[in-house]
Design an enzyme around this catalytic site. Structure first.
Site, short mmCIF file in Angstrom:
data_model
loop_
_atom_site.label_atom_id
_atom_site.label_comp_id
_atom_site.label_asym_id
_atom_site.label_seq_id
_atom_site.Cartn_x
_atom_site.Cartn_y
_atom_site.Cartn_z
N CYS A 1 -5.01 7.59 5.84
CA CYS A 1 -4.24 8.82 5.76
C CYS A 1 -3.86 9.14 4.31
O CYS A 1 -3.89 10.30 3.90
CB CYS A 1 -2.93 8.71 6.54
SG CYS A 1 -3.07 7.89 8.12
N ASP A 2 -3.46 8.12 3.55
CA ASP A 2 -2.77 8.39 2.29
C ASP A 2 -3.56 8.07 1.02
O ASP A 2 -3.09 8.39 -0.08
CB ASP A 2 -1.44 7.61 2.26
CG ASP A 2 -0.51 8.06 3.37
OD1 ASP A 2 -0.63 9.22 3.79
OD2 ASP A 2 0.33 7.26 3.81
N CYS B 1 -0.92 3.33 6.24
CA CYS B 1 -2.21 3.89 6.65
C CYS B 1 -3.00 4.33 5.43
O CYS B 1 -2.76 5.41 4.87
CB CYS B 1 -1.98 5.08 7.58
SG CYS B 1 -3.51 5.92 8.02
#
Ligand code: NAP
Length: 291
Positions: free
Chosen positions: A118-119, A115
């Site tokens: 997200c990261d 993701c």
């Protein structure tokens, strides 16, 4: 939204946050009505607010089993609680496919990610890799350039599957470079995280690419663990077959979105399929009431 507006006694069961995979998408540029584009999070926040306006009841719980064969469908939750319904719309979606190479499992969350949204901020000024050649890989590689100093896209063929406009953007982006005709054979790292990737090229040669992060964006597999697979008809990948009215082979059971067996996995498709499934369910329920 359709079921709540139709005043059906409807329960939405969700194990995480409402919004599914779109929550993992940085930027949505192709959903009608948002001509400037919108973040995946904001779009799903708006959709949730939209159903809330019609008073849709939600239950945040994981489903562990379903019996969809009889007139009363039975849904079992992780807590052991059993819910019954006359009709069920399956919209359990899909999740990222894994590479299945040495190092992937061990280094997940320490340099291996599925993701980018997200990261990405963890990789500021670092050199990272993206695996895949589809819309997700190319779109998220573009997003990652906002943080990383260099993004290497590793693709198993010599041309991308992603849509033309994303390809144009990626080829024009100085921070993105490509390794074509190659697959990651091992993710190398230690307790601190990922150090490099061993790469197997299609011509038989091998190489090593030093990176601190690898984003595996190579498609999706269905979220079907809780489905009664023996009762449904599915394709070889485990996605559920429906007809064009979203009917599965079981009366009163419908499927919509990425869990369906189909070619195009777009937000606009999922939204339309959800509406079609609900209208089919409504039709089924009104016939039950007449019988
Ligand atoms: P996808 O379209 O299935 O593409 C997966 C990519 O990963 C392909 O390029 C494939 O290579 C490669 N791949 C698959 N298995 C692999 C493996 N084991 N090792 C190395 N490479 C592998 O998946 P996606 O990009 O995640 O997209 C999923 C769906 O969401 C698609 O329908 C897509 O159109 C949609 N989506 C749309 C948008 C948008 O419209 N902006 C954005 C994101 C996602 P090959 O090309 O050789 O098969």
């Amino acid at each position: 939204m359709y079921a709540a507006r139709g005043r059906l006694d409807t329960l939405l069961i969700e194990k995480g946050a409402t919004g599914g995979q779109v929550l993992l998408t940085d930027w949505v540029d192709n959903y009608p009505g948002f001509h400037d584009g919108i973040t995946g999070f904001e779009l799903m926040d708006k959709m949730t607010a939209h159903v809330d306006r019609f008073g849709l009841e939600k239950k945040f719980a994981a489903v562990t089993a379903m019996d969809l064969q009889g007139e009363q469908k039975v849904i079992t939750l992780e807590s052991g609680e059993e819910l019954t319904a006359q009709s069920v719309i399956i919209s359990t979606g899909a999740k990222p496919r894994k590479l299945d190479v040495p190092g992937e499992e061990e280094l997940q969350g320490r340099g291996v990610s599925y993701c980018a949204t997200c990261d990405a901020p963890f990789y500021r000024d670092q050199e990272i890799a993206v695996v895949g050649g589809g819309n997700t890989a190319v779109q998220e590689a573009l997003h990652l350039t906002k943080f990383a100093s260099k993004v290497t896209v590793i693709h198993r063929r010599d041309s991308l599957r992603a849509t033309a406009i994303l390809q144009e953007k990626a080829f024009a982006e100085e921070k993105i470079n490509f390794i074509w005709d190659a697959q990651v054979s091992e993710i190398v790292g230690n307790d601190e995280g990922v150090e490099s990737l061993n790469i197997q090229h299609n011509d038989g040669s091998t190489s090593n690419l030093p990176v601190t992060g690898i984003f595996v964006l190579i498609g999706v597999v269905p979220n079907n663990e809780m489905l009664p697979m023996e009762q449904l008809e599915t394709d070889e990948g485990g996605f559920v077959f429906t007809d064009h009215e979203m009917c599965t082979k079981l009366p009163g059971v419908y499927a919509a979105g990425d869990i369906r067996s189909k070619n195009s996995r777009q937000i606009i498709n999922a939204a339309g399929e959800g509406a079609t499934a609900e209208l089919s369910a409504e039709h089924y329920l009104s016939n039950l009431a007449v019988d």
